[in-house]
Design an enzyme around this catalytic site. Sequence first.
Site, PDB file in Angstrom:
ATOM      1  N   GLY A 168      -2.187   0.126  -4.567  1.00 42.88           N
ATOM      2  CA  GLY A 168      -2.413  -0.164  -3.147  1.00 42.88           C
ATOM      3  C   GLY A 168      -2.643   1.115  -2.356  1.00 42.88           C
ATOM      4  CB  SER A 195      -2.471  -8.272 -14.457  1.00 43.66           C
ATOM      5  OG  SER A 195      -2.242  -7.419 -15.555  1.00 43.66           O
ATOM      6  CE1 TYR A 248       3.426  -7.884 -12.262  1.00 42.60           C
ATOM      7  CE2 TYR A 248       2.572  -8.280 -14.486  1.00 42.60           C
ATOM      8  CZ  TYR A 248       2.456  -7.685 -13.241  1.00 42.60           C
ATOM      9  OH  TYR A 248       1.355  -6.901 -12.965  1.00 42.60           O
ATOM     10  CB  ALA A 295      -0.939  -0.016   1.204  1.00 36.13           C
ATOM     11  CB  SER A 310       3.858   3.102  -4.512  1.00 34.97           C
ATOM     12  OG  SER A 310       4.029   1.839  -5.102  1.00 34.97           O
TER      13      SER A 310
HETATM   14  P1  NDP Z   1       3.614  -0.355  -7.621  1.00 34.08           P
HETATM   15  O1  NDP Z   1       5.017  -0.711  -7.918  1.00 34.08           O
HETATM   16  O2  NDP Z   1       3.249   1.075  -7.560  1.00 34.08           O
HETATM   17  O3  NDP Z   1       3.156  -1.033  -6.253  1.00 34.08           O
HETATM   18  C1  NDP Z   1       3.625  -2.272  -5.876  1.00 34.08           C
HETATM   19  C2  NDP Z   1       3.688  -2.340  -4.378  1.00 34.08           C
HETATM   20  O4  NDP Z   1       4.184  -3.630  -4.020  1.00 34.08           O
HETATM   21  C3  NDP Z   1       4.632  -1.317  -3.755  1.00 34.08           C
HETATM   22  O5  NDP Z   1       4.004  -0.797  -2.615  1.00 34.08           O
HETATM   23  C4  NDP Z   1       5.831  -2.140  -3.375  1.00 34.08           C
HETATM   24  O6  NDP Z   1       6.533  -1.663  -2.249  1.00 34.08           O
HETATM   25  C5  NDP Z   1       5.145  -3.446  -3.008  1.00 34.08           C
HETATM   26  N1  NDP Z   1       6.095  -4.552  -2.921  1.00 34.08           N
HETATM   27  C6  NDP Z   1       6.974  -4.967  -3.856  1.00 34.08           C
HETATM   28  N2  NDP Z   1       7.712  -5.968  -3.360  1.00 34.08           N
HETATM   29  C7  NDP Z   1       7.282  -6.206  -2.099  1.00 34.08           C
HETATM   30  C8  NDP Z   1       7.669  -7.091  -1.074  1.00 34.08           C
HETATM   31  N3  NDP Z   1       8.672  -7.948  -1.231  1.00 34.08           N
HETATM   32  N4  NDP Z   1       7.003  -7.050   0.092  1.00 34.08           N
HETATM   33  C9  NDP Z   1       6.006  -6.170   0.290  1.00 34.08           C
HETATM   34  N5  NDP Z   1       5.611  -5.286  -0.636  1.00 34.08           N
HETATM   35  C10 NDP Z   1       6.253  -5.303  -1.817  1.00 34.08           C
HETATM   36  O7  NDP Z   1       2.727  -1.124  -8.715  1.00 34.08           O
HETATM   37  P2  NDP Z   1       1.150  -1.149  -8.995  1.00 34.08           P
HETATM   38  O8  NDP Z   1       0.439  -0.310  -8.028  1.00 34.08           O
HETATM   39  O9  NDP Z   1       0.965  -0.932 -10.429  1.00 34.08           O
HETATM   40  O10 NDP Z   1       0.833  -2.683  -8.721  1.00 34.08           O
HETATM   41  C11 NDP Z   1      -0.143  -3.094  -7.796  1.00 34.08           C
HETATM   42  C12 NDP Z   1      -0.837  -4.335  -8.316  1.00 34.08           C
HETATM   43  O11 NDP Z   1      -1.556  -4.033  -9.501  1.00 34.08           O
HETATM   44  C13 NDP Z   1       0.098  -5.483  -8.666  1.00 34.08           C
HETATM   45  O12 NDP Z   1      -0.456  -6.676  -8.196  1.00 34.08           O
HETATM   46  C14 NDP Z   1       0.103  -5.486 -10.193  1.00 34.08           C
HETATM   47  O13 NDP Z   1       0.342  -6.765 -10.695  1.00 34.08           O
HETATM   48  C15 NDP Z   1      -1.323  -5.045 -10.469  1.00 34.08           C
HETATM   49  N6  NDP Z   1      -1.578  -4.513 -11.799  1.00 34.08           N
HETATM   50  C16 NDP Z   1      -0.986  -3.340 -12.197  1.00 34.08           C
HETATM   51  C17 NDP Z   1      -1.238  -2.845 -13.457  1.00 34.08           C
HETATM   52  C18 NDP Z   1      -0.634  -1.590 -13.944  1.00 34.08           C
HETATM   53  O14 NDP Z   1      -0.899  -1.227 -15.090  1.00 34.08           O
HETATM   54  N7  NDP Z   1       0.172  -0.881 -13.146  1.00 34.08           N
HETATM   55  C19 NDP Z   1      -2.153  -3.539 -14.374  1.00 34.08           C
HETATM   56  C20 NDP Z   1      -2.730  -4.743 -13.839  1.00 34.08           C
HETATM   57  C21 NDP Z   1      -2.448  -5.192 -12.589  1.00 34.08           C
HETATM   58  P3  NDP Z   1       7.606  -0.464  -2.357  1.00 34.08           P
HETATM   59  O15 NDP Z   1       6.800   0.786  -2.370  1.00 34.08           O
HETATM   60  O16 NDP Z   1       8.400  -0.624  -1.115  1.00 34.08           O
HETATM   61  O17 NDP Z   1       8.384  -0.683  -3.597  1.00 34.08           O
HETATM   62 MG1  PMR Z   2       0.330  -3.394 -23.324  1.00 33.15          MG
HETATM   63  C1  PMR Z   2      -4.693  -2.590 -26.872  1.00 33.15           C
HETATM   64  C2  PMR Z   2      -4.672  -2.286 -25.612  1.00 33.15           C
HETATM   65  C3  PMR Z   2      -3.591  -2.566 -24.647  1.00 33.15           C
HETATM   66  C4  PMR Z   2      -3.805  -2.590 -23.304  1.00 33.15           C
HETATM   67  C5  PMR Z   2      -5.093  -2.349 -22.596  1.00 33.15           C
HETATM   68  C6  PMR Z   2      -2.572  -2.913 -22.685  1.00 33.15           C
HETATM   69  C7  PMR Z   2      -2.398  -3.037 -21.314  1.00 33.15           C
HETATM   70  N1  PMR Z   2      -1.597  -3.051 -23.647  1.00 33.15           N
HETATM   71  C8  PMR Z   2      -2.197  -2.851 -24.871  1.00 33.15           C
HETATM   72  C9  PMR Z   2      -1.584  -2.917 -26.108  1.00 33.15           C
HETATM   73  C10 PMR Z   2      -0.235  -3.156 -26.329  1.00 33.15           C
HETATM   74  N2  PMR Z   2       0.707  -3.337 -25.366  1.00 33.15           N
HETATM   75  C11 PMR Z   2       0.390  -3.245 -27.634  1.00 33.15           C
HETATM   76  C12 PMR Z   2      -0.316  -3.071 -28.943  1.00 33.15           C
HETATM   77  C13 PMR Z   2       1.714  -3.494 -27.403  1.00 33.15           C
HETATM   78  C14 PMR Z   2       2.819  -3.727 -28.418  1.00 33.15           C
HETATM   79  C15 PMR Z   2       3.224  -2.523 -29.111  1.00 33.15           C
HETATM   80  C16 PMR Z   2       1.905  -3.538 -25.975  1.00 33.15           C
HETATM   81  C17 PMR Z   2       3.135  -3.727 -25.356  1.00 33.15           C
HETATM   82  C18 PMR Z   2       3.311  -3.773 -23.955  1.00 33.15           C
HETATM   83  C19 PMR Z   2       4.547  -3.951 -23.223  1.00 33.15           C
HETATM   84  C20 PMR Z   2       5.936  -4.093 -23.745  1.00 33.15           C
HETATM   85  N3  PMR Z   2       2.278  -3.655 -23.050  1.00 33.15           N
HETATM   86  C21 PMR Z   2       2.809  -3.802 -21.831  1.00 33.15           C
HETATM   87  C22 PMR Z   2       4.171  -3.984 -21.896  1.00 33.15           C
HETATM   88  C23 PMR Z   2       4.674  -4.115 -20.572  1.00 33.15           C
HETATM   89  O1  PMR Z   2       5.826  -4.281 -20.193  1.00 33.15           O
HETATM   90  C24 PMR Z   2       3.499  -4.054 -19.620  1.00 33.15           C
HETATM   91  C25 PMR Z   2       3.435  -5.364 -18.940  1.00 33.15           C
HETATM   92  O2  PMR Z   2       3.228  -6.395 -19.525  1.00 33.15           O
HETATM   93  O3  PMR Z   2       3.620  -5.305 -17.613  1.00 33.15           O
HETATM   94  C26 PMR Z   2       3.550  -6.556 -16.968  1.00 33.15           C
HETATM   95  C27 PMR Z   2       2.304  -3.806 -20.531  1.00 33.15           C
HETATM   96  C28 PMR Z   2       0.955  -3.644 -20.264  1.00 33.15           C
HETATM   97  N4  PMR Z   2       0.029  -3.407 -21.262  1.00 33.15           N
HETATM   98  C29 PMR Z   2      -1.212  -3.289 -20.703  1.00 33.15           C
HETATM   99  C30 PMR Z   2      -1.063  -3.444 -19.281  1.00 33.15           C
HETATM  100  C31 PMR Z   2      -2.181  -3.368 -18.290  1.00 33.15           C
HETATM  101  C32 PMR Z   2       0.246  -3.656 -19.022  1.00 33.15           C
HETATM  102  C33 PMR Z   2       0.772  -3.838 -17.617  1.00 33.15           C
HETATM  103  C34 PMR Z   2       0.297  -5.164 -17.107  1.00 33.15           C
HETATM  104  C35 PMR Z   2       0.463  -5.344 -15.628  1.00 33.15           C
HETATM  105  O4  PMR Z   2       0.954  -4.440 -14.973  1.00 33.15           O
HETATM  106  O5  PMR Z   2       0.087  -6.394 -15.100  1.00 33.15           O
END
Ligand code: NDP
Ligand code: PMR
Length: 383
Positions: free
Chosen positions: A96, A223, A258, A91, A93
């Site tokens: 969270g 995710s 991941y 939580a 960042s």
């Molecule tokens: P952040 O990096 O902002 O948040 C991640 C959090 O996890 C931080 O508070 C970090 O702590 C904490 N953390 C990492 N390692 C540990 C550990 N060993 N013990 C305790 N806490 C730890 O990322 P997000 O807010 O984006 O991610 C939150 C969730 O959302 C994840 O489950 C991610 O998979 C999911 N998610 C995110 C997406 C996105 O687009 N960002 C899309 C889909 C899902 P610290 O602050 O100390 O680094």
């Molecule tokens: Mg993605 C078309 C819509 C779309 C959406 C909703 C996401 C979500 N992404 C999209 C498209 C694309 N992405 C396309 C067209 C590409 C290739 C050009 C692309 C590439 C890409 C990369 C390299 N995307 C990524 C990455 C990451 O490193 C991110 C990732 O996989 O993190 C684990 C990511 C993501 N794209 C998303 C979302 C939600 C992520 C983050 C996923 C996560 O945090 O769990």
Amino acid sequence: MALQAASLLPPTISIHKEAKSNACLKETTLFGVPFSTHFSFPLHLTQELRKKGVAAGIVRAQTAATTPAVDRAAPQGKKTLRKGTVIITGASSGLGLATAKALAETGEWHVIMACRNFLKAEKAAKSVGITKESYSVMHLDLASLESVRQFADTFRRSGRPLDALVCNAAVYLPTAKEPTYTAEGFELSVGTNHLGHFLLARLLLDDLKQSDYPYKRLIIVGSITANLGDLRGLAGGLNGIQSSAMIDGGDFDGAKAYKDSKVCNMLTMQEFHRRYNEETGITFASLYPGCIATTGLFREHIPLFRLLFPPFQKYITKGYVSEEEAGGRLAQVVSDPSLTKSGVYWSWNKNSESFENQLSKEASDAEKARKLWEVSEKLVGLA
Ligand code: NDP
Ligand code: PMR
């Protein structure tokens, strides 16, 4: 929308419809970084926070710091609800923190911020204006099973009830060339995101069971999906010595590790549901919060990715969701009295309405979920 997205893709990517709003991408690179197999994500995405809509989803119970949960002696037969207690991992960042803020602001929740960096968490809570009486920070390092056990003990000794647990923390190491490991020697992404949370949720299940809150929930943030194969790497200990550091036994790939961990999160949620929902009444659910392109999750990515990813998601894929909006979504899953269905994977449509999304084939494989549960139990010392 699916067509629109497909037309944006380089020829090496194929998209096919997976669910109402999911698509799968296959091997390519973006900004020079591998974008690995079976990447799936919702295509119907919201633009800006519809704050009122989200806030309306959050439980409107009255607060009272009394137990039991419902005070039946309240005047005029009105039932009052005590403050709920929710633990949110990671939580400090991103999602969270935004969820902690959204829940704390309702006045109906006490948020336990379960974080590895105490000072960072305190500063973060202050920076977003969470009031002192509505949160506590407790140390939890998910990359150490010992720390997870200590956290569960400390929480229990605090005497607080547990009404909701949110497994949110995660690490993402897309550029790592070599695996790194947790304290117990598991590959770091799966060790932290899956095994740490698996042990935490198992240890706190009894506390959730004992809650007398009208609804109790275990939420695991999901995710994109990857393929776990037959779990041979995990079964071998995921330690890069006797076995591969990858669940499927393949070569190390940080981005896939991941995605593997996220499939594990979603399979774990469903296995919890199958094993415990009926017996305990606990709601087990997962969610796709949207693409929160600005969070710390991408801190290990190359600078060019970090620069281009937010505008790419905002203006091209339109998959971008602000931290505030995503926090509202997760808060809704924790506290909306209507979201009681268990075993569900929540997503949001472009009108910011929640809907039950379909899980990918890999993330809904019941046999794999059972096997993952059993192997994970052994690895964390529960079996
Ligand atoms: P952040 O990096 O902002 O948040 C991640 C959090 O996890 C931080 O508070 C970090 O702590 C904490 N953390 C990492 N390692 C540990 C550990 N060993 N013990 C305790 N806490 C730890 O990322 P997000 O807010 O984006 O991610 C939150 C969730 O959302 C994840 O489950 C991610 O998979 C999911 N998610 C995110 C997406 C996105 O687009 N960002 C899309 C889909 C899902 P610290 O602050 O100390 O680094
Ligand atoms: Mg993605 C078309 C819509 C779309 C959406 C909703 C996401 C979500 N992404 C999209 C498209 C694309 N992405 C396309 C067209 C590409 C290739 C050009 C692309 C590439 C890409 C990369 C390299 N995307 C990524 C990455 C990451 O490193 C991110 C990732 O996989 O993190 C684990 C990511 C993501 N794209 C998303 C979302 C939600 C992520 C983050 C996923 C996560 O945090 O769990």
